[in-house]
Enzyme design. Sequence first.
Site, PDB file in Angstrom:
ATOM      1  N   GLY A  74       0.853  -1.196   0.000  1.00  0.00           N
ATOM      2  CA  GLY A  74       0.000   0.000   0.000  1.00  0.00           C
ATOM      3  C   GLY A  74       0.881   1.235   0.000  1.00  0.00           C
ATOM      4  N   ARG A  75       0.332   2.303   0.556  1.00  0.00           N
ATOM      5  CA  ARG A  75       1.070   3.571   0.544  1.00  0.00           C
ATOM      6  C   ARG A  75       2.412   3.468   1.262  1.00  0.00           C
ATOM      7  NH1 ARG A  75      -4.688   5.885   1.539  1.00  0.00           N
ATOM      8  NH2 ARG A  75      -4.564   4.189   3.017  1.00  0.00           N
ATOM      9  N   ILE A  76       2.409   2.860   2.453  1.00  0.00           N
ATOM     10  CA  ILE A  76       3.655   2.797   3.235  1.00  0.00           C
ATOM     11  C   ILE A  76       4.635   1.821   2.577  1.00  0.00           C
ATOM     12  CG2 ILE A  76       4.650   2.248   5.501  1.00  0.00           C
ATOM     13  CD1 ILE A  76       1.892   3.116   6.720  1.00  0.00           C
TER      14      ILE A  76
ATOM     15  N   ARG B 224      -2.167  -8.545  -2.329  1.00  0.00           N
ATOM     16  CA  ARG B 224      -3.423  -9.106  -2.847  1.00  0.00           C
ATOM     17  C   ARG B 224      -3.591  -8.730  -4.312  1.00  0.00           C
ATOM     18  NH1 ARG B 224      -7.611  -6.794   1.272  1.00  0.00           N
ATOM     19  NH2 ARG B 224      -6.103  -5.186   0.877  1.00  0.00           N
TER      20      ARG B 224
ATOM     21  N   ALA C 280       3.902  -3.362  10.624  1.00  0.00           N
ATOM     22  CA  ALA C 280       2.476  -3.371  10.279  1.00  0.00           C
ATOM     23  C   ALA C 280       1.626  -3.549  11.537  1.00  0.00           C
ATOM     24  CB  ALA C 280       2.215  -4.467   9.261  1.00  0.00           C
ATOM     25  N   ARG C 281       1.433  -4.759  11.966  1.00  0.00           N
ATOM     26  CA  ARG C 281       0.645  -5.060  13.159  1.00  0.00           C
ATOM     27  C   ARG C 281       1.168  -6.339  13.792  1.00  0.00           C
ATOM     28  NH1 ARG C 281      -0.893  -0.806  13.529  1.00  0.00           N
ATOM     29  NH2 ARG C 281      -2.982   0.079  13.610  1.00  0.00           N
TER      30      ARG C 281
ATOM     31  N   GLU D 149       0.621  -6.835  22.154  1.00  0.00           N
ATOM     32  CA  GLU D 149       1.359  -5.703  22.720  1.00  0.00           C
ATOM     33  C   GLU D 149       0.452  -4.900  23.669  1.00  0.00           C
ATOM     34  OE1 GLU D 149       2.280  -3.857  18.865  1.00  0.00           O
ATOM     35  OE2 GLU D 149       1.034  -2.152  19.455  1.00  0.00           O
TER      36      GLU D 149
ATOM     37  N   HIS E 238       6.184   0.220  19.148  1.00  0.00           N
ATOM     38  CA  HIS E 238       5.124   0.741  18.269  1.00  0.00           C
ATOM     39  C   HIS E 238       5.246   2.259  18.085  1.00  0.00           C
ATOM     40  CE1 HIS E 238       0.836  -0.214  16.686  1.00  0.00           C
ATOM     41  NE2 HIS E 238       1.381   0.773  16.000  1.00  0.00           N
ATOM     42  N   ILE E 239       6.378   2.672  17.538  1.00  0.00           N
ATOM     43  CA  ILE E 239       6.649   4.115  17.397  1.00  0.00           C
ATOM     44  C   ILE E 239       6.934   4.527  15.951  1.00  0.00           C
ATOM     45  CG2 ILE E 239       7.450   4.515  19.763  1.00  0.00           C
ATOM     46  CD1 ILE E 239      10.363   4.338  18.646  1.00  0.00           C
TER      47      ILE E 239
HETATM   48  C1  8YV Z   1      -0.637   4.591  15.663  1.00  0.00           C
HETATM   49  C2  8YV Z   1      -0.357   2.880  13.794  1.00  0.00           C
HETATM   50  O1  8YV Z   1       0.147   5.503  16.331  1.00  0.00           O
HETATM   51  O2  8YV Z   1      -1.452   4.365  12.348  1.00  0.00           O
HETATM   52  C3  8YV Z   1      -1.326   3.200  12.732  1.00  0.00           C
HETATM   53  O3  8YV Z   1      -1.995   2.278  12.243  1.00  0.00           O
HETATM   54  O4  8YV Z   1      -0.042   1.746  13.998  1.00  0.00           O
HETATM   55  C4  8YV Z   1       0.256   3.973  14.589  1.00  0.00           C
HETATM   56  O5  8YV Z   1       0.656   4.979  13.705  1.00  0.00           O
HETATM   57  C5  8YV Z   1      -1.151   3.598  16.663  1.00  0.00           C
HETATM   58  O6  8YV Z   1      -1.952   2.643  16.034  1.00  0.00           O
HETATM   59  C6  8YV Z   1      -1.980   4.267  17.761  1.00  0.00           C
HETATM   60  O7  8YV Z   1      -3.287   4.444  17.392  1.00  0.00           O
END
Ligand code: 8YV
Length: 333
Positions: A156-158, A179, A239-240, A269, A287-288
């Site tokens: 995607g964009r990132i 996908r 990502a997640r 997390e 997560h920064i």
């Molecule tokens: C957020 C992120 O800071 O934008 C997202 O999806 O993972 C982070 O940039 C984090 O999810 C807090 O809401």
Amino acid sequence: MSRPQVLVARAVFPQVLERLAQHFEVQANPTDTIYTPAQLTLQLQGKAGAFTTGSERIDAALLAACPQLRVVANLAVGYNNFDIPACTAAGVLATNTPDVLTETTADFGFALMMAAARRMAESEHFLRRGEWDRWSYDMFTGSDVHGATLGILGIGRIGQAIARRGALGFGMRVIYHNRSRLSAEQESPLNARYVDKTTLLKEADHLVLVLPYSATSHHSIGAADLALMKPTATLTNVARGGIVDDAALAAALRQRQIAAAALDVFEGEPRVHPDLLTLPNVVLTPHIASATVATRRAMADLAASNLIAALTGATPPTPINPQVLLGGVLPRR
Ligand code: 8YV
């Protein structure tokens, strides 16, 4: 006429609270308490809008218990904390913060990938422990980033912004799996090649994960996938949590099935799999990836703009489920 009430579920920039207070009765959370689902439901009673982050889950049960809720504005591009079909069924607008964090997050993803490849965290810890007593030819030798093959899962964009850094800044060969395939116009400046997932895993020197989390992307990278990767490869996840099976990753890192990893996100997390904490060859950050002052402010401003537009009869800039809008605006109940 009384002004709509909104809940700002976590602490946020005071300037953003002031802006919201020009339109709404704002209930803020200055102690930054993370509400349990029951507390969140209670706090949302009578609220027309919620300003949320990844820590607040908006699902069918909460929506049923908060009938006055009309809009949920997430301070994040990812929205796996929202049940979007449930929001849509309840006529609740959901919004997120795309675009404003793309370049900042790509910078961080690239930096993490470089840190893993060049063993930056591991060597820094060694130095801080006072173990550095001489130079040696093979001390903390890692793998090159420039000229290597960059693999992107989820473009995607990132993902595209990371690919751009690799292709144009570091002369990397870009391969990706997604996908759907990018258009020729998107692929050509990156010289990016679409490959199947197996080829991606086998050929990438540095694999970066940038796909959204969903039931289908859960454990996209597990033991069998890691076994396909090169023993010299690195894996980076911005990502997640949950996209990677963290236990399987820890095992692969311990057995040097892959060389190193860099993780900004974790399953469950802020808990981190204990095995990851003991391994030297993984860079861990809390997560920064989007955390620069300017970008977090832009994200908060965009979330506020969505909330304000939705509740004042204007068109919200970045809706996730625009099908609940009528003529671009949120209908009054
Ligand atoms: C957020 C992120 O800071 O934008 C997202 O999806 O993972 C982070 O940039 C984090 O999810 C807090 O809401």
